[in-house]
Design a protein around this motif. Sequence first.
Motif, PDB file in Angstrom:
ATOM      1  N   SER A  78       0.826  -1.212   0.000  1.00 28.01           N
ATOM      2  CA  SER A  78       0.000   0.000   0.000  1.00 28.01           C
ATOM      3  C   SER A  78       0.858   1.259   0.000  1.00 28.01           C
ATOM      4  CB  SER A  78      -0.936   0.010   1.214  1.00 28.01           C
ATOM      5  OG  SER A  78      -1.808  -1.084   1.193  1.00 28.01           O
ATOM      6  N   GLU A  79       1.802   1.344   0.942  1.00 22.33           N
ATOM      7  CA  GLU A  79       2.645   2.527   1.029  1.00 22.33           C
ATOM      8  C   GLU A  79       3.595   2.626  -0.160  1.00 22.33           C
ATOM      9  OE1 GLU A  79       2.464   5.176   2.962  1.00 22.33           O
ATOM     10  OE2 GLU A  79       0.635   4.209   3.676  1.00 22.33           O
ATOM     11  N   THR A  80       3.989   1.486  -0.711  1.00 23.14           N
ATOM     12  CA  THR A  80       4.845   1.511  -1.897  1.00 23.14           C
ATOM     13  C   THR A  80       4.086   2.104  -3.076  1.00 23.14           C
ATOM     14  OG1 THR A  80       6.154  -0.374  -1.141  1.00 23.14           O
ATOM     15  CG2 THR A  80       6.180   0.091  -3.496  1.00 23.14           C
ATOM     16  N   MET A 174      -4.068   4.465  -0.869  1.00 26.72           N
ATOM     17  CA  MET A 174      -4.262   3.068  -0.519  1.00 26.72           C
ATOM     18  C   MET A 174      -3.786   2.856   0.913  1.00 26.72           C
ATOM     19  SD  MET A 174      -3.515   0.860  -3.940  1.00 26.72           S
ATOM     20  CE  MET A 174      -4.411   1.219  -5.457  1.00 26.72           C
ATOM     21  N   GLU A 175      -4.595   2.174   1.702  1.00 25.05           N
ATOM     22  CA  GLU A 175      -4.321   2.052   3.123  1.00 25.05           C
ATOM     23  C   GLU A 175      -4.382   0.601   3.577  1.00 25.05           C
ATOM     24  OE1 GLU A 175      -7.292   4.380   5.030  1.00 25.05           O
ATOM     25  OE2 GLU A 175      -6.737   6.240   4.000  1.00 25.05           O
ATOM     26  N   ASP A 182      -6.682  -1.934  -2.612  1.00 24.92           N
ATOM     27  CA  ASP A 182      -7.069  -1.365  -3.898  1.00 24.92           C
ATOM     28  C   ASP A 182      -8.592  -1.243  -4.003  1.00 24.92           C
ATOM     29  OD1 ASP A 182      -7.013  -4.199  -3.847  1.00 24.92           O
ATOM     30  OD2 ASP A 182      -7.021  -4.310  -6.024  1.00 24.92           O
ATOM     31  N   TYR A 183      -9.299  -2.261  -3.531  1.00 24.01           N
ATOM     32  CA  TYR A 183     -10.768  -2.230  -3.536  1.00 24.01           C
ATOM     33  C   TYR A 183     -11.271  -1.048  -2.725  1.00 24.01           C
ATOM     34  CZ  TYR A 183     -15.556  -4.157  -2.985  1.00 24.01           C
ATOM     35  OH  TYR A 183     -16.915  -4.363  -2.979  1.00 24.01           O
ATOM     36  N   TYR A 225     -14.556  -7.194   5.009  1.00 24.33           N
ATOM     37  CA  TYR A 225     -15.183  -6.503   6.143  1.00 24.33           C
ATOM     38  C   TYR A 225     -14.369  -5.259   6.509  1.00 24.33           C
ATOM     39  CZ  TYR A 225     -16.646  -5.483  10.930  1.00 24.33           C
ATOM     40  OH  TYR A 225     -17.080  -4.844  12.073  1.00 24.33           O
ATOM     41  N   ARG A 226     -13.048  -5.399   6.560  1.00 20.89           N
ATOM     42  CA  ARG A 226     -12.201  -4.253   6.892  1.00 20.89           C
ATOM     43  C   ARG A 226     -12.248  -3.180   5.806  1.00 20.89           C
ATOM     44  NH1 ARG A 226      -9.357  -8.503   9.406  1.00 20.89           N
ATOM     45  NH2 ARG A 226      -8.172  -9.070   7.536  1.00 20.89           N
ATOM     46  N   VAL A 227     -12.434  -3.606   4.554  1.00 18.59           N
ATOM     47  CA  VAL A 227     -12.608  -2.630   3.469  1.00 18.59           C
ATOM     48  C   VAL A 227     -13.812  -1.741   3.741  1.00 18.59           C
ATOM     49  CG1 VAL A 227     -13.325  -2.377   1.056  1.00 18.59           C
ATOM     50  CG2 VAL A 227     -11.455  -3.932   1.628  1.00 18.59           C
ATOM     51  N   PHE A 228     -14.941  -2.349   4.039  1.00 20.17           N
ATOM     52  CA  PHE A 228     -16.172  -1.569   4.234  1.00 20.17           C
ATOM     53  C   PHE A 228     -16.119  -0.722   5.496  1.00 20.17           C
ATOM     54  CE2 PHE A 228     -17.755  -5.129   1.508  1.00 20.17           C
ATOM     55  CZ  PHE A 228     -18.004  -4.338   0.393  1.00 20.17           C
ATOM     56  N   ARG A 229     -15.487  -1.218   6.525  1.00 18.48           N
ATOM     57  CA  ARG A 229     -15.318  -0.408   7.733  1.00 18.48           C
ATOM     58  C   ARG A 229     -14.426   0.794   7.451  1.00 18.48           C
ATOM     59  NH1 ARG A 229     -18.029   0.598  11.236  1.00 18.48           N
ATOM     60  NH2 ARG A 229     -16.696   0.409  13.068  1.00 18.48           N
ATOM     61  N   SER A 230     -13.443   0.614   6.549  1.00 20.33           N
ATOM     62  CA  SER A 230     -12.515   1.705   6.246  1.00 20.33           C
ATOM     63  C   SER A 230     -13.186   2.841   5.484  1.00 20.33           C
ATOM     64  CB  SER A 230     -11.322   1.181   5.431  1.00 20.33           C
ATOM     65  OG  SER A 230     -11.670   0.943   4.082  1.00 20.33           O
TER      66      SER A 230
END
Length: 272
Positions: A78-80, A174-175, A182-183, A225-230
């Motif tokens: 992500s950081e790259t 991107m996190e 990416d999603y 799940y973490r995507v949607f929470r983000s």
Amino acid sequence: MNNIENIRPLISVIMPAYNAENYIEDAINSVLSQSYEEWELIIIDDCSSDKTLKIAEKLSNNDSRLKLIKNSKNIGVSETRNKAINLALGEWIAFLDSDDLWENAKLEKQIAHANKVGASFVFTGSSYINKEGKPFKGVFEVPESVDFNKLKRQNVIPCSSVLVRKECFETIRMERDNMHEDYAAWLRILKSGILAFGVNEPLLVYRLSVSSKSGNKFKTIGMNYRVFRSIEMNPVSSVYFAGVNLVNSLKKYNKILFKNKKIKRLRLTNPL
């Protein structure tokens, strides 16, 4: 030919690389082979312990459009990618993972389609190969367009197929590598009102890996799940859409499974 068809904007291709010695040369060569030549390729090695850096160095010495950077410490994909976005000079950003490939006309067709429909975000369909490069039967077909609400139900946008205007990343990054980063980025971009347009051709060659890990489905649900929470969805909605995503993805990939009967189970190296 009208003026808009004559515009040849610079595309910044972003390739994070980590221990990809078996694949990165083919990935880079698929960029070098593009019919659209107005691009720069930013390769960032994230402290690989194999020959990835040496292979990339050899190829970058032969073409000034290749820009090779080595992270001083391992920072994750992500950081790259974010680092490369900050360094990009292009009007457009494209992503290519170091184990995937592009068909020769990929960028040409995406730019043409973006000009035709006035798009800021374009993605493509995919074909598949295994880790040895052997093709699988079947392709991943994509819709004509996707908005935020549709994308919540299934991620139909493979990262290595994306072409998006750099301005979309002015406030979006991107996190977190513990989810499909990416999603989450695509959802944030589309949540702002942008529409993503699909080119329904397998212009991306996506590398699949075979796995028998029984917990993979649960891992995918957790990552989604973490995507949607983000993106600030509540826990109940996040669980619901993570489940919907899994069901829709399984339906889509059943077509591939049925056409490749010897494969007992497929796991995407970076699941859609």
